[in-house]
Write a protein that holds these residues in place. Sequence first.
Motif, PDB file in Angstrom:
ATOM      1  N   ARG A   1     -15.639  -0.010   0.154  1.00 18.99           N
ATOM      2  CA  ARG A   1     -15.389   0.278   1.599  1.00 18.99           C
ATOM      3  C   ARG A   1     -16.327  -0.526   2.426  1.00 18.99           C
ATOM      4  N   ARG A   2     -17.091  -1.367   1.984  1.00 18.50           N
ATOM      5  CA  ARG A   2     -17.929  -2.091   2.665  1.00 18.50           C
ATOM      6  C   ARG A   2     -17.420  -3.230   3.641  1.00 18.50           C
ATOM      7  N   HIS A   3     -16.280  -3.781   3.152  1.00 20.46           N
ATOM      8  CA  HIS A   3     -15.406  -4.728   3.973  1.00 20.46           C
ATOM      9  C   HIS A   3     -13.915  -4.264   3.982  1.00 20.46           C
ATOM     10  N   TYR A   4     -13.272  -4.540   5.162  1.00 19.26           N
ATOM     11  CA  TYR A   4     -11.995  -4.258   5.099  1.00 19.26           C
ATOM     12  C   TYR A   4     -11.126  -5.058   3.918  1.00 19.26           C
ATOM     13  N   GLU A   5     -10.177  -4.245   3.348  1.00 17.52           N
ATOM     14  CA  GLU A   5      -9.335  -4.918   2.292  1.00 17.52           C
ATOM     15  C   GLU A   5      -7.955  -4.872   3.054  1.00 17.52           C
ATOM     16  N   LYS A   6      -7.356  -6.162   2.998  1.00 14.20           N
ATOM     17  CA  LYS A   6      -6.015  -6.141   3.408  1.00 14.20           C
ATOM     18  C   LYS A   6      -4.910  -5.624   2.218  1.00 14.20           C
ATOM     19  N   PRO A   7      -3.832  -4.863   2.959  1.00 13.50           N
ATOM     20  CA  PRO A   7      -2.935  -4.055   1.810  1.00 13.50           C
ATOM     21  C   PRO A   7      -2.577  -4.938   0.696  1.00 13.50           C
ATOM     22  N   SER A   8      -2.309  -6.344   1.063  1.00 14.23           N
ATOM     23  CA  SER A   8      -1.769  -7.146   0.086  1.00 14.23           C
ATOM     24  C   SER A   8      -2.921  -7.408  -0.897  1.00 14.23           C
ATOM     25  N   GLU A   9      -4.123  -7.653  -0.642  1.00 17.47           N
ATOM     26  CA  GLU A   9      -5.348  -7.928  -1.595  1.00 17.47           C
ATOM     27  C   GLU A   9      -5.450  -6.367  -2.440  1.00 17.47           C
ATOM     28  N   LYS A  10      -5.374  -5.315  -1.772  1.00 20.50           N
ATOM     29  CA  LYS A  10      -5.410  -3.847  -2.337  1.00 20.50           C
ATOM     30  C   LYS A  10      -4.475  -3.924  -3.408  1.00 20.50           C
ATOM     31  N   ARG A  11      -3.334  -4.333  -3.353  1.00 21.87           N
ATOM     32  CA  ARG A  11      -2.124  -4.084  -4.287  1.00 21.87           C
ATOM     33  C   ARG A  11      -2.485  -5.354  -5.142  1.00 21.87           C
ATOM     34  N   VAL A  12      -2.915  -6.424  -4.845  1.00 20.53           N
ATOM     35  CA  VAL A  12      -3.187  -7.420  -6.171  1.00 20.53           C
ATOM     36  C   VAL A  12      -4.291  -6.598  -6.901  1.00 20.53           C
ATOM     37  N   ARG A  13      -5.496  -5.952  -6.231  1.00 22.17           N
ATOM     38  CA  ARG A  13      -6.645  -5.475  -6.862  1.00 22.17           C
ATOM     39  C   ARG A  13      -6.160  -4.443  -8.111  1.00 22.17           C
ATOM     40  N   VAL A  14      -5.234  -3.654  -7.394  1.00 22.36           N
ATOM     41  CA  VAL A  14      -4.965  -2.378  -8.284  1.00 22.36           C
ATOM     42  C   VAL A  14      -3.701  -2.730  -9.284  1.00 22.36           C
ATOM     43  N   ASN A  15      -2.962  -3.861  -9.088  1.00 23.71           N
ATOM     44  CA  ASN A  15      -2.151  -4.353 -10.301  1.00 23.71           C
ATOM     45  C   ASN A  15      -3.022  -5.122 -11.316  1.00 23.71           C
ATOM     46  N   GLN A  16      -4.171  -5.669 -10.784  1.00 32.62           N
ATOM     47  CA  GLN A  16      -5.129  -6.272 -11.860  1.00 32.62           C
ATOM     48  C   GLN A  16      -5.855  -5.155 -12.730  1.00 32.62           C
ATOM     49  N   GLU A  17      -6.345  -4.007 -12.136  1.00 32.94           N
ATOM     50  CA  GLU A  17      -6.900  -3.264 -12.664  1.00 32.94           C
ATOM     51  C   GLU A  17      -5.981  -2.254 -13.735  1.00 32.94           C
ATOM     52  N   ALA A  18      -4.819  -2.145 -13.372  1.00 30.20           N
ATOM     53  CA  ALA A  18      -3.906  -1.729 -14.326  1.00 30.20           C
ATOM     54  C   ALA A  18      -3.433  -2.488 -15.609  1.00 30.20           C
ATOM     55  N   LYS A  19      -3.498  -3.842 -15.193  1.00 29.91           N
ATOM     56  CA  LYS A  19      -3.198  -4.593 -16.303  1.00 29.91           C
ATOM     57  C   LYS A  19      -4.366  -4.590 -17.461  1.00 29.91           C
ATOM     58  N   ARG A  20      -5.631  -4.477 -16.804  1.00 26.89           N
ATOM     59  CA  ARG A  20      -6.982  -4.437 -17.569  1.00 26.89           C
ATOM     60  C   ARG A  20      -6.986  -3.175 -18.351  1.00 26.89           C
ATOM     61  N   ARG A  21      -6.555  -2.102 -17.781  1.00 25.21           N
ATOM     62  CA  ARG A  21      -6.559  -0.697 -18.621  1.00 25.21           C
ATOM     63  C   ARG A  21      -5.347  -0.929 -19.494  1.00 25.21           C
TER      64      ARG A  21
END
Length: 64
Positions: A34-54
């Motif tokens: 939450r330190r910086h605003y995260e665009k929805p597209s960036e959030k979607r990419v991050r969540v997908n990467q985290e899921a792949k990592r898991r």
Amino acid sequence: MVEINVRDNNVEQALRALKKKMQREGIFRELKLRRHYEKPSEKRVRVNQEAKRRMRKLRKKYSD
């Protein structure tokens, strides 16, 4: 809300317990995100990467 009791004026022990509880609840991670605003597209990419990592981690764990 996280609550820690200080016993026998042992503040160091209380701080360690507080940090451990905050770590378990994911407060540090949320603050970092939450330190910086995260665009929805960036959030979607991050969540997908985290899921792949898991998934990779689970596959590695059960492939042995």
